[in-house]
Write a protein that holds these residues in place. Sequence first.
Motif, PDB file in Angstrom:
ATOM      1  N   ASP A 174      -6.640  -3.109   2.935  1.00  0.00           N
ATOM      2  CA  ASP A 174      -7.823  -3.925   2.647  1.00  0.00           C
ATOM      3  C   ASP A 174      -7.781  -5.128   3.586  1.00  0.00           C
TER       4      ASP A 174
ATOM      5  N   TYR B 255       0.823  -1.209   0.000  1.00  0.00           N
ATOM      6  CA  TYR B 255       0.000   0.000   0.000  1.00  0.00           C
ATOM      7  C   TYR B 255       0.856   1.258   0.000  1.00  0.00           C
TER       8      TYR B 255
ATOM      9  N   ASN C  97      -2.706   5.601   3.136  1.00  0.00           N
ATOM     10  CA  ASN C  97      -3.806   4.849   2.539  1.00  0.00           C
ATOM     11  C   ASN C  97      -4.316   3.837   3.548  1.00  0.00           C
TER      12      ASN C  97
ATOM     13  N   PHE D 265      -6.370  -2.627  -7.855  1.00  0.00           N
ATOM     14  CA  PHE D 265      -5.776  -1.479  -7.171  1.00  0.00           C
ATOM     15  C   PHE D 265      -4.796  -0.748  -8.081  1.00  0.00           C
ATOM     16  N   ARG D 266      -4.796   0.551  -7.987  1.00  0.00           N
ATOM     17  CA  ARG D 266      -3.944   1.413  -8.807  1.00  0.00           C
ATOM     18  C   ARG D 266      -2.471   1.018  -8.673  1.00  0.00           C
TER      19      ARG D 266
ATOM     20  N   SER E  51      -7.573   5.311  -5.960  1.00  0.00           N
ATOM     21  CA  SER E  51      -6.722   4.228  -5.445  1.00  0.00           C
ATOM     22  C   SER E  51      -6.963   2.905  -6.161  1.00  0.00           C
ATOM     23  N   GLY E  52      -8.052   2.806  -6.920  1.00  0.00           N
ATOM     24  CA  GLY E  52      -8.343   1.566  -7.626  1.00  0.00           C
ATOM     25  C   GLY E  52      -9.445   1.765  -8.647  1.00  0.00           C
TER      26      GLY E  52
END
Length: 778
Positions: free
Chosen positions: A59, A52, A56, A668-669, A650-651
């Motif tokens: 998940d 990550y 942020n 995810f980005r 972010s995604g």
Amino acid sequence: FCLESHFQLLYTLGCDCYEEHSSSSRAAGMNGNGPSKFVDPLEDPLPGVGTYEDFNTIDWVREKTKDRDRHREITNKSKLSTVALLHSISDAFSGWLLMLLVGLMSGALAGGIDIAAHWLTDMKEGVCLIGFWFNHEHCCWTSNETTFKERDQCPQWQSWAELITGTSEGPFAYIMNYLMYIFWALLFAFLAVTLVRAFAPYACGSGIPEIKTILSGFIIRGYLGKWTLIIKTITLVLAVSSGLSLGKEGPLVHVACCCANILCHLFTKYRKNEAKRREVLSAAAAVGVSVAFGAPIGGVLFSLEEVSYYFPLKTLWRSFFAALVAAFTLRSINPFGNSRLVLFYVEFHAPWHMLELAPFILLGIFGGLWGALFIRANIAWCRRRKTTRLGHYPVMEVLVVTALTAVVAYPNSYTRMSGAELISELFNDCSLLDSSQLCGYKPVSVLADRPAGEGLYTALWQLALALVFKIMVTVITFGMKVPSGLFIPSMAVGAIAGRLLGVGMEQLAYYHHDWFLFKGWCSPGADCITPGLYAMVGAAACLGGVTRMTVSLVVIMFELTGGLEYIVPLMAATMTSKWVADAFGREGIYEAHIRLNGYPFLEPKEEFEHSSLTVDVMRPRRSDPALAVLTQEGMTVEEVEALVESTRYSGFPVVVSQESQRLVGFVFRRDLLISIDNARKRQEGVVGASQVVFTEHAPAHAADAPPPLRLRGILDLSPFTVTDHTPMDITVDIFRKLGLRQCLVTHNGRLLGIITKKDILKHMAQIANRDPDSILFN
């Protein structure tokens, strides 16, 4: 510069200035496919995929799935060979070993901090001639010339006036001691704020609001790093010794969590999994309170009640073990020199009576009012610090507050002594031979309620002034750019108020023992009222009013004092203070600071009572541009990169096609960018015109076309979805209980929009008439 503006600057610049823990692991919930000549992140995990960005949210579902897959793989292999079986056993044992190391390291550091803080605090008043490294108490231990009444007076210990001018009496000696006290206080405070500013901006404050946010799944790189640990440990000693109205108990939770985070890197299981690491940090928070107060059970309950977001039963057992190890380590070091683990051991001679519950509840009301007032005043002051030029001069602010504190505190013996000493003095029960000013009663031959003498009246005046001073100065001290805890200052305020009320009740009982209130249980010559007990109850009430702790606070208080039979008065006062404080606002001090700093923290205790639907909160809104999505095939690398670069999301949801908008999954980005970058380096023929495919089987392509880039391995095929008519209170519950960072909104299977944790927090802020843009981070 200050921590809050540091966060904002990092957020604005998109800077990643702090150490990043890279981990390589495959994403959760993905189905594999057969061998392929193309690079597939599923079959060939890439470094960085599944990690990550700074600032942020993790998940939780993906991290827990990763851990289950890892555990399943180790269990299956353990049946095949002895080496694999030993690896499985060591993997299962690693959690307990890590807890042992965290307990040992935190206990050792806490013991060192206690000893150093005691020594430097005494250095403000004088020095030991037989060894400058001895504090006042240890210096006089070896002396044969101390008396019971003046046990802190010995020729080996000299005040600065004695050392410089040769005399300890007279106005000149007093002024010299006064100036040296101010000089040392300013020096310690200057060193503390300079070290924090130069080496570790994250070392300031108590750290508990940030720990709570990190435990909820937010990532703040460097907040629990080695530099933060080193600087926080050193500056905590300096800040406490400077005489500022702050304690070391809150920052010790931060120190213990730093120890845990650093030690996590020794074990692959915790280094590569953010959710597993947070289980360890929850246990470390318990260790912090265990070593701060010598209260291992209270520490476990504190972690469960106050800081942890996810606290499974396994973490409870490990927290208990780690707190035990830490308490044992601290007891072995024996920093208080009394062979006891507890900070304020009390032995009260008289039991409490049912009628005393009324003054105890009064103390609870005072604690609740003080807690609500303190939170409002402190948040207003901290907001002023953030929005005005005051925040640009942290060193000057610390020095001015230290100078003000030292100048006002020195003439009053109760404000001059450290917070822990003051509380210990206030909790003390007077014996017949006690030389303390608080025991300045008229002489009698038996231990009973006694009439107040001149000494006690003087002490009460000084305590009343100390109460006003502590209330005012703690408001401006908490939140400055030095390590600062709130437990001891809050307890000191409550203990002073409690002692004043206790002495008042005692004198009332002595002079009016024939009143109906005292008839039957308080006869003349009996020891009925214990002022020290009132101080203890007042301390619990004020700390409860500020932090809103209940169960853990009562357990910490009886562990702290050894006063097991006084649980009912403590419970009554703590519960009353919570109810009274909640009437003025549901937030404790830590939640208020989380909101002030704009962290994305979804408070589990807060109720969502608005009757809105997900369609009202999701993005895109009616006026917004269409949702940025990827299709499962048909887009080129160039098009994907252009979409990623033109947005800051972010995604991205992956759909079957732009026309159907049928949902396939979520990517995810960060994973997308890393995978494309690696494919360019490792897979021949990948160019801007290469097709990006998320399907299980690569589609046929022309012989002269560049090979496609298959990214199904990084695709989450089971993203959480809700329909557009799902009530928001259910959606908020899903986010809280599963720790989601985003959830997709569908209508009859077609993708409509997305809801992130930040969207929910902004919506809740709008409902509460707060500024929704105060939520800063993703």
